[in-house]
Design a protein around this motif. Sequence first.
Motif, PDB file in Angstrom:
ATOM      1  N   GLU A  87       0.791  -1.248  -0.140  1.00  0.00           N
ATOM      2  CA  GLU A  87       0.144  -0.017  -0.036  1.00  0.00           C
ATOM      3  C   GLU A  87       0.751   1.148  -0.216  1.00  0.00           C
ATOM      4  N   VAL A 101     -15.331   8.260   1.973  1.00  0.00           N
ATOM      5  CA  VAL A 101     -16.507   7.470   1.353  1.00  0.00           C
ATOM      6  C   VAL A 101     -17.264   6.539   2.173  1.00  0.00           C
ATOM      7  N   VAL A 169       4.889   1.954   0.218  1.00  0.00           N
ATOM      8  CA  VAL A 169       5.260   1.313  -0.872  1.00  0.00           C
ATOM      9  C   VAL A 169       4.524   1.390  -2.003  1.00  0.00           C
ATOM     10  N   ALA A 226     -14.643  15.024  -3.725  1.00  0.00           N
ATOM     11  CA  ALA A 226     -14.195  14.710  -2.392  1.00  0.00           C
ATOM     12  C   ALA A 226     -15.507  14.521  -1.558  1.00  0.00           C
ATOM     13  N   ALA A 375      -9.057  -6.708  -9.531  1.00  0.00           N
ATOM     14  CA  ALA A 375     -10.130  -6.498  -8.654  1.00  0.00           C
ATOM     15  C   ALA A 375     -10.516  -5.063  -8.555  1.00  0.00           C
ATOM     16  N   GLY A 376     -11.582  -4.684  -8.117  1.00  0.00           N
ATOM     17  CA  GLY A 376     -11.907  -3.456  -7.565  1.00  0.00           C
ATOM     18  C   GLY A 376     -12.318  -2.350  -8.878  1.00  0.00           C
TER      19      GLY A 376
HETATM   20  C1  LIG Z   1     -15.783  11.188  -4.099  1.00  0.00           C
HETATM   21  C2  LIG Z   1     -16.399   9.935  -4.390  1.00  0.00           C
HETATM   22  C3  LIG Z   1     -17.478   9.395  -3.743  1.00  0.00           C
HETATM   23  C4  LIG Z   1     -17.697   7.924  -3.952  1.00  0.00           C
HETATM   24  N1  LIG Z   1     -19.012   7.629  -3.086  1.00  0.00           N
HETATM   25  C5  LIG Z   1     -19.099   6.312  -2.664  1.00  0.00           C
HETATM   26  C6  LIG Z   1     -20.406   5.746  -2.013  1.00  0.00           C
HETATM   27  O1  LIG Z   1     -21.007   6.922  -1.306  1.00  0.00           O
HETATM   28  N2  LIG Z   1     -20.452   4.737  -1.950  1.00  0.00           N
HETATM   29  C7  LIG Z   1     -19.610   3.688  -2.470  1.00  0.00           C
HETATM   30  O2  LIG Z   1     -19.863   2.368  -2.277  1.00  0.00           O
HETATM   31  N3  LIG Z   1     -18.649   4.027  -3.239  1.00  0.00           N
HETATM   32  C8  LIG Z   1     -18.187   5.275  -3.539  1.00  0.00           C
HETATM   33  N4  LIG Z   1     -17.234   5.745  -4.387  1.00  0.00           N
HETATM   34  C9  LIG Z   1     -16.510   4.620  -5.044  1.00  0.00           C
HETATM   35  C10 LIG Z   1     -15.449   3.836  -4.209  1.00  0.00           C
HETATM   36  O3  LIG Z   1     -14.929   4.798  -3.123  1.00  0.00           O
HETATM   37  C11 LIG Z   1     -14.321   3.448  -4.898  1.00  0.00           C
HETATM   38  O4  LIG Z   1     -14.650   2.942  -6.454  1.00  0.00           O
HETATM   39  C12 LIG Z   1     -13.758   2.203  -4.215  1.00  0.00           C
HETATM   40  O5  LIG Z   1     -13.080   2.622  -2.906  1.00  0.00           O
HETATM   41  C13 LIG Z   1     -12.775   1.619  -5.126  1.00  0.00           C
HETATM   42  O6  LIG Z   1     -12.001   0.580  -4.320  1.00  0.00           O
HETATM   43  P1  LIG Z   1     -10.707  -0.198  -5.159  1.00  0.00           P
HETATM   44  O7  LIG Z   1     -10.002  -0.926  -3.883  1.00  0.00           O
HETATM   45  O8  LIG Z   1     -10.760  -0.532  -6.308  1.00  0.00           O
HETATM   46  O9  LIG Z   1      -9.603   1.183  -5.146  1.00  0.00           O
HETATM   47  P2  LIG Z   1      -9.228   2.250  -4.200  1.00  0.00           P
HETATM   48  O10 LIG Z   1     -10.311   2.639  -2.909  1.00  0.00           O
HETATM   49  O11 LIG Z   1      -8.896   3.213  -4.989  1.00  0.00           O
HETATM   50  O12 LIG Z   1      -7.762   1.772  -3.509  1.00  0.00           O
HETATM   51  C14 LIG Z   1      -6.657   1.513  -4.150  1.00  0.00           C
HETATM   52  C15 LIG Z   1      -5.463   1.612  -3.129  1.00  0.00           C
HETATM   53  O13 LIG Z   1      -4.421   1.054  -3.667  1.00  0.00           O
HETATM   54  C16 LIG Z   1      -3.040   2.099  -3.469  1.00  0.00           C
HETATM   55  N5  LIG Z   1      -2.579   1.974  -4.589  1.00  0.00           N
HETATM   56  C17 LIG Z   1      -2.688   2.706  -5.912  1.00  0.00           C
HETATM   57  N6  LIG Z   1      -1.751   2.375  -6.682  1.00  0.00           N
HETATM   58  C18 LIG Z   1      -0.639   1.807  -5.937  1.00  0.00           C
HETATM   59  C19 LIG Z   1       0.613   1.563  -6.324  1.00  0.00           C
HETATM   60  N7  LIG Z   1       1.068   1.532  -7.548  1.00  0.00           N
HETATM   61  N8  LIG Z   1       1.215   0.944  -5.377  1.00  0.00           N
HETATM   62  C20 LIG Z   1       1.047   0.733  -4.049  1.00  0.00           C
HETATM   63  N9  LIG Z   1      -0.385   0.982  -3.648  1.00  0.00           N
HETATM   64  C21 LIG Z   1      -1.271   1.542  -4.921  1.00  0.00           C
HETATM   65  C22 LIG Z   1      -3.983   3.354  -3.153  1.00  0.00           C
HETATM   66  O14 LIG Z   1      -3.155   4.139  -2.137  1.00  0.00           O
HETATM   67  C23 LIG Z   1      -5.254   2.812  -2.509  1.00  0.00           C
HETATM   68  O15 LIG Z   1      -5.181   2.748  -1.114  1.00  0.00           O
HETATM   69  C24 LIG Z   1     -17.022   7.093  -4.246  1.00  0.00           C
HETATM   70  C25 LIG Z   1     -15.703   7.517  -4.831  1.00  0.00           C
HETATM   71  C26 LIG Z   1     -15.402   8.800  -4.773  1.00  0.00           C
HETATM   72  C27 LIG Z   1     -14.054   9.092  -5.539  1.00  0.00           C
END
Ligand SMILES: Cc1cc2nc3c(=O)[nH]c(=O)nc-3n(C[C@H](O)[C@H](O)[C@H](O)COP(=O)(O)OP(=O)(O)OC[C@H]3O[C@@H](n4cnc5c(N)ncnc54)[C@H](O)[C@@H]3O)c2cc1C
Length: 435
Positions: A87, A101, A169, A226, A375-376
Amino acid sequence: MDRRDFLKIGAAGTGLLASGGIDALASPAETVKPSSPEVSADGYVREPARKIPVVASCDVLVVGAGPAGFAAALAAAREGSDVILLEKGGFLGGLWTGCAVLPLNCTMGLQNGEWKQVVYGISNELNSRLESMGMSIFSRRSPVVDPEATKYVMQLMLREAGVRVLYYVQAAAVTKSGDRIDSVIIESKSGRCAIKARTVVDASGDGDVFYWAGEPYRFVKHHIGAMWRIGNVKEDSDMKRGRTPIPGVRLMHTNGEYDQDGLDLFNLSRLTEKMRDYIWEKMESTRSIRGCEEAFVLDTPALVGVRVTRVLESRCDVGLDSVMESRSYDDVVGIAGVDIKIDYNGKSYKVEDRNAWQIPLRALLPKKTPNLIVAGRCFGYGEGITYDAREIGTCLVTGQAAGAAAAHAVAERSEIAAVDIAKLQASLRKQDVRI
Ligand SMILES: Cc1cc2nc3c(=O)[nH]c(=O)nc-3n(C[C@H](O)[C@H](O)[C@H](O)COP(=O)(O)OP(=O)(O)OC[C@H]3O[C@@H](n4cnc5c(N)ncnc54)[C@H](O)[C@@H]3O)c2cc1C
């Protein structure tokens, strides 16, 4: 888990490499001489080739500890794999906890004509633990969690499962043998190093790993905004929305700017400042609401709100038709809920009229790289379902499926696409996934 525990777990599993892994992890920078790049007339800098120390190895390497990466690491560890989770920040939960969020959307949908909870597994387990601490409430269609409690409970769950977490990292590149990823290159205060992995889960949100691996993807510009919290709001105030588990603390939101490039460093820096300005200006106007006169900014997002960037072109993207026609897949590995109204074939479907939908394993699989799974918010889906596909409930579902599939590939010594799907589905059911 302290550093000794981290290393002990590593040594018990596939483990750190024999070549002095413990010392290497402690201070890898000492093993690498700083390079001196040369600037050439064409405006580029060419780095001299250099050796990168391999500081660890594992069965399953998960890049990114957002909701998807958390669930992937946990599911893989519970399937018996030795897991490292990388992370770039200093906390778990990604945008969920780092951009406040808080509503865990897309856990509900219509199933057999009944509107109900459809997402169980790790999502439900985490939320139940938060509920028992008084740190999750239900509002409209979703649980709303407390971000600090969520970071803490995620940490407990990963520690209980024996996942090694490395913070601060940044994964920066991959090395390959043929089509397979051999190792992931990382950058940190300890220098540039490599971690070897048998399988890799790309949970970076932006598809960083599949991009480096040369996989096809589509690039999406979305709005970047945000979410943040304010404190000291009176319970009987005129602000009715944004309740959180903590009395007096409310959730605020802005969609921000539309059509934004979420991978452009300069744009992200500009938006980070703009969002902070907006939050403080909004505080002023919020204080004019009855019951908010004494309110204050409780926190601002640690991560600017990037919603979508790269989306994988997978072996079977889930499209709007598949979702609206409730398509079934033989290789189903998860069911997701819904969170938005959709117009389809001339008819408008309210959220409560929409069916839960299936996610096939192939939607998480890139076309070429046999030991990579995604994933994600960057797995393979079509434009029409962006809102349902990237919500936290769906990210936890794809994360759990990806982690379990990666672990099965390790155990079966096979490509991820070739895992015994019936066995994988049985394992997911054991992990309380309803498929
Ligand atoms: C403003 C906003 C409002 C939202 N509202 C909602 C809501 O109300 N309800 C809902 O369900 N969803 C909501 N969403 C969507 C949801 O928050 C995200 O789509 C979700 O968190 C995505 O999860 P993820 O694990 O795919 O990615 P992320 O949450 O983006 O996590 C990715 C992680 O990987 C890390 N990372 C990235 N690249 C690297 C790298 N190269 N090396 C190491 N670490 C890395 C990042 O630091 C982060 O911790 C919202 C999103 C936004 C932006």
